[in-house]
Scaffold this motif. Sequence first.
Motif, PDB file in Angstrom:
ATOM      1  N   LEU A 419      42.879  22.638  31.159  1.00 34.84           N
ATOM      2  CA  LEU A 419      42.867  23.968  31.734  1.00 34.84           C
ATOM      3  C   LEU A 419      42.119  24.917  30.690  1.00 34.84           C
ATOM      4  CD1 LEU A 419      45.164  25.872  33.978  1.00 34.84           C
ATOM      5  CD2 LEU A 419      44.344  26.868  31.760  1.00 34.84           C
ATOM      6  N   ARG A 420      40.941  25.512  31.139  1.00 36.32           N
ATOM      7  CA  ARG A 420      40.178  26.352  30.520  1.00 36.32           C
ATOM      8  C   ARG A 420      40.173  27.816  31.191  1.00 36.32           C
ATOM      9  NH1 ARG A 420      37.779  24.327  25.596  1.00 36.32           N
ATOM     10  NH2 ARG A 420      38.256  26.486  25.063  1.00 36.32           N
ATOM     11  N   VAL A 421      40.299  28.955  30.318  1.00 34.67           N
ATOM     12  CA  VAL A 421      39.827  30.022  30.930  1.00 34.67           C
ATOM     13  C   VAL A 421      38.228  30.167  31.386  1.00 34.67           C
ATOM     14  CG1 VAL A 421      39.388  32.609  30.519  1.00 34.67           C
ATOM     15  CG2 VAL A 421      41.278  31.589  29.501  1.00 34.67           C
ATOM     16  N   ALA A 422      37.810  30.540  32.385  1.00 35.39           N
ATOM     17  CA  ALA A 422      36.470  29.981  32.934  1.00 35.39           C
ATOM     18  C   ALA A 422      35.882  31.302  33.589  1.00 35.39           C
ATOM     19  CB  ALA A 422      36.591  29.020  34.010  1.00 35.39           C
ATOM     20  N   GLY A 423      35.761  32.453  32.877  1.00 34.81           N
ATOM     21  CA  GLY A 423      35.278  33.676  33.595  1.00 34.81           C
ATOM     22  C   GLY A 423      36.131  34.796  32.633  1.00 34.81           C
ATOM     23  N   ARG A 424      35.483  36.058  33.141  1.00 34.42           N
ATOM     24  CA  ARG A 424      36.179  37.155  32.424  1.00 34.42           C
ATOM     25  C   ARG A 424      37.467  37.605  33.101  1.00 34.42           C
ATOM     26  NH1 ARG A 424      35.877  42.252  29.645  1.00 34.42           N
ATOM     27  NH2 ARG A 424      35.971  43.683  31.550  1.00 34.42           N
ATOM     28  N   PRO A 425      38.564  37.477  32.055  1.00 34.61           N
ATOM     29  CA  PRO A 425      39.858  37.956  32.752  1.00 34.61           C
ATOM     30  C   PRO A 425      39.978  39.542  32.824  1.00 34.61           C
ATOM     31  CG  PRO A 425      40.264  36.529  30.500  1.00 34.61           C
ATOM     32  CD  PRO A 425      38.827  36.839  31.025  1.00 34.61           C
ATOM     33  N   GLU A 426      40.323  39.813  33.933  1.00 38.15           N
ATOM     34  CA  GLU A 426      40.500  41.539  33.815  1.00 38.15           C
ATOM     35  C   GLU A 426      41.844  42.008  33.518  1.00 38.15           C
ATOM     36  OE1 GLU A 426      38.205  43.734  34.950  1.00 38.15           O
ATOM     37  OE2 GLU A 426      36.700  42.287  35.290  1.00 38.15           O
ATOM     38  N   ARG A 427      41.776  42.766  32.724  1.00 35.86           N
ATOM     39  CA  ARG A 427      43.184  43.667  32.452  1.00 35.86           C
ATOM     40  C   ARG A 427      43.756  44.595  33.403  1.00 35.86           C
ATOM     41  NH1 ARG A 427      46.395  42.162  28.545  1.00 35.86           N
ATOM     42  NH2 ARG A 427      45.323  41.424  26.623  1.00 35.86           N
ATOM     43  N   ARG A 428      45.024  44.828  33.596  1.00 37.15           N
ATOM     44  CA  ARG A 428      45.338  45.693  34.549  1.00 37.15           C
ATOM     45  C   ARG A 428      45.348  47.082  34.002  1.00 37.15           C
ATOM     46  NH1 ARG A 428      51.633  44.029  35.731  1.00 37.15           N
ATOM     47  NH2 ARG A 428      51.277  45.237  37.439  1.00 37.15           N
ATOM     48  N   ASP A 429      45.053  48.077  34.865  1.00 38.26           N
ATOM     49  CA  ASP A 429      44.871  49.324  34.379  1.00 38.26           C
ATOM     50  C   ASP A 429      46.038  50.127  34.304  1.00 38.26           C
ATOM     51  OD1 ASP A 429      43.750  51.750  33.612  1.00 38.26           O
ATOM     52  OD2 ASP A 429      42.972  52.312  35.681  1.00 38.26           O
ATOM     53  N   LEU A 430      46.775  49.766  33.374  1.00 40.88           N
ATOM     54  CA  LEU A 430      48.021  50.443  33.114  1.00 40.88           C
ATOM     55  C   LEU A 430      48.266  50.720  31.590  1.00 40.88           C
ATOM     56  CD1 LEU A 430      50.149  47.731  35.031  1.00 40.88           C
ATOM     57  CD2 LEU A 430      49.878  50.030  35.867  1.00 40.88           C
ATOM     58  N   GLN A 431      49.133  51.558  31.325  1.00 38.96           N
ATOM     59  CA  GLN A 431      49.561  52.059  29.836  1.00 38.96           C
ATOM     60  C   GLN A 431      50.581  51.220  29.388  1.00 38.96           C
ATOM     61  OE1 GLN A 431      49.866  56.313  30.481  1.00 38.96           O
ATOM     62  NE2 GLN A 431      47.430  56.419  31.018  1.00 38.96           N
ATOM     63  N   THR A 432      51.956  51.515  30.039  1.00 37.14           N
ATOM     64  CA  THR A 432      53.157  50.923  29.666  1.00 37.14           C
ATOM     65  C   THR A 432      53.062  49.563  29.705  1.00 37.14           C
ATOM     66  OG1 THR A 432      54.162  52.897  30.355  1.00 37.14           O
ATOM     67  CG2 THR A 432      55.694  51.037  29.888  1.00 37.14           C
ATOM     68  N   LEU A 433      52.646  48.862  30.770  1.00 43.89           N
ATOM     69  CA  LEU A 433      52.686  47.421  30.830  1.00 43.89           C
ATOM     70  C   LEU A 433      51.278  46.829  30.423  1.00 43.89           C
ATOM     71  CD1 LEU A 433      54.490  46.790  34.314  1.00 43.89           C
ATOM     72  CD2 LEU A 433      55.302  46.866  31.970  1.00 43.89           C
ATOM     73  N   ARG A 434      51.269  45.573  29.892  1.00 44.05           N
ATOM     74  CA  ARG A 434      50.199  45.217  29.376  1.00 44.05           C
ATOM     75  C   ARG A 434      49.615  43.784  29.824  1.00 44.05           C
ATOM     76  NH1 ARG A 434      45.752  45.771  26.104  1.00 44.05           N
ATOM     77  NH2 ARG A 434      45.112  43.992  24.897  1.00 44.05           N
ATOM     78  N   GLY A 435      48.974  43.241  30.675  1.00 43.75           N
ATOM     79  CA  GLY A 435      48.637  42.219  31.115  1.00 43.75           C
ATOM     80  C   GLY A 435      47.556  41.999  32.081  1.00 43.75           C
ATOM     81  N   PHE A 436      47.178  40.790  32.576  1.00 46.19           N
ATOM     82  CA  PHE A 436      46.058  40.676  33.504  1.00 46.19           C
ATOM     83  C   PHE A 436      46.100  40.827  34.768  1.00 46.19           C
ATOM     84  CE2 PHE A 436      45.296  38.574  29.388  1.00 46.19           C
ATOM     85  CZ  PHE A 436      43.948  39.074  29.207  1.00 46.19           C
ATOM     86  N   GLU A 437      45.270  41.442  35.518  1.00 44.77           N
ATOM     87  CA  GLU A 437      45.227  41.452  36.835  1.00 44.77           C
ATOM     88  C   GLU A 437      44.651  40.154  37.368  1.00 44.77           C
ATOM     89  OE1 GLU A 437      45.208  45.019  38.492  1.00 44.77           O
ATOM     90  OE2 GLU A 437      45.181  43.686  40.176  1.00 44.77           O
TER      91      GLU A 437
END
Length: 444
Positions: A419-437
């Motif tokens: 498995l590979r990342v295959a494109g640009r991961p999008e960050r969630r637009d949040l301040q307190t929580l940090r992860g990917f949309e």
Amino acid sequence: MTSLAVSDAATLALRPARTAARWAVRHGLPAAYLSRSARRGDLVGRLMRDRAVREEPYALYEQLRAGGPLTPSGLGWVTTSHAVAHEVLRSDRFGVGFDRSGAPRPIRWALEFGDDAGAAGVAEPPSMLVVDPPEHTRFRRLVSRAFTPRATAASEPAIQATADRLLDDLGRSRAGTVDLVDAFAAQLPVLVIADLLGVPTERRQDFLRWGAAAAATLDPGLPLRRYLAADRALRAMHGFLDEHFARLRAEPGEDLVSTLVTLPAGEALTDRELHATVMLLLGAGFETTVNLLGNAVVLLDAHRDQWEALAADPAGWDGAVEEVLRFDSPVQLTGRTARADVELAGRRVRAGNRVTLLLGAANRDPEVFPDPGRFDVTRPNAREHLAFSGGIHYCLGAGLARLEAVVALRTLTERYPRLRVAGRPERRDLQTLRGFESLPVALG
Ligand code: HEM
């Protein structure tokens, strides 16, 4: 019309005004204030108001660190220091409640007028996250039974079966790339917590939609449009909980919520307390672990040698999960209020002052973690991170989150070793929580 109906009608008629008051005082004013601070060069103002900085906050954390362990900012006092954050979290001279007594009268009025149980989020009392003892002790004791190490370990076979099923479904997807957040990282935690809370899993897409909108209420300074979306989501969630409680009162099961709705009179929670408690468990159960899983996959993809070493020796997964929690913490910040005048890191913090603890920065403190910007799944003391906070509010679900992450990442690696990342991961637009949309991957 009965008097109850009259008061219901009045409540409904006042709702838009109440919502506007809530937004203005909780978000509109802080947004204006933080933006002004940011324009004047305040680093915390920039962190809160500038999306690019929020997406990559670590350089700004180092600028803040250079200013000392405790610095004044647009958000009150702020710390990047592991030692200071650790001390504040464990000190009974600090609490989680906000002291409103010193606020100007119109603000106090707006807070009171805007109070609305039907739209309350997880960062509002009586959620245990934001209440001090003795209420905190009472709420936590009622639910902690379901999160003991033994109870958590007992859920491993179910977590494994759910992970296997979701990864089977992933394999059937014909698309060249799949969104790993949507298809796996978000689904596993919601299914696990739904099971624990006796919630019908058919509703999980609703929870995910509501949770995604409501998560933003943890952040100060939300624009009105996003606040209204969160408000709608919270109302829908409370409506669902009303139905759920009624169903379980009529036909209790073995789950935690059945226990909570059938407590004997002396221990019973009020309706508002019950909503706050279950809403927190549900939200915290899936809105955080999804971020841990997404952050882990992106980091491992960028450090392929470490991923391959874990594939060869799965005993390393426990340590790897700790390192992901440290290196890219799913909860980046929390705060406490001084209950009295206190000396902290050589500064005088006045009673009622807020101290923001940048957990994501404390977890990169070079005093505790040598070469903190290096991602190393074998780091011996990674577990000293504060990603699950500390003291009496230490994350109740930490053991469950760790187990979910180890099972999820180990199984994903076994099933899809290429498995590979295959494109640009999008960050969630949040301040307190940090992860990917979203996180596009090719299964290989
Ligand atoms: C990677 C996943 C998770 C992370 C990073 C995380 C992080 C945190 C943090 C930082 C706090 C404390 C905030 C503060 O001190 O102000 C907290 C509290 C809490 N978490 Fe988690 N959490 C995670 C998963 C979970 C899960 C799966 C549950 C399960 C229901 C959960 C339930 C709770 C509850 C109930 C509290 C409030 C505890 C209290 O106030 O006494 N969390 N979490």
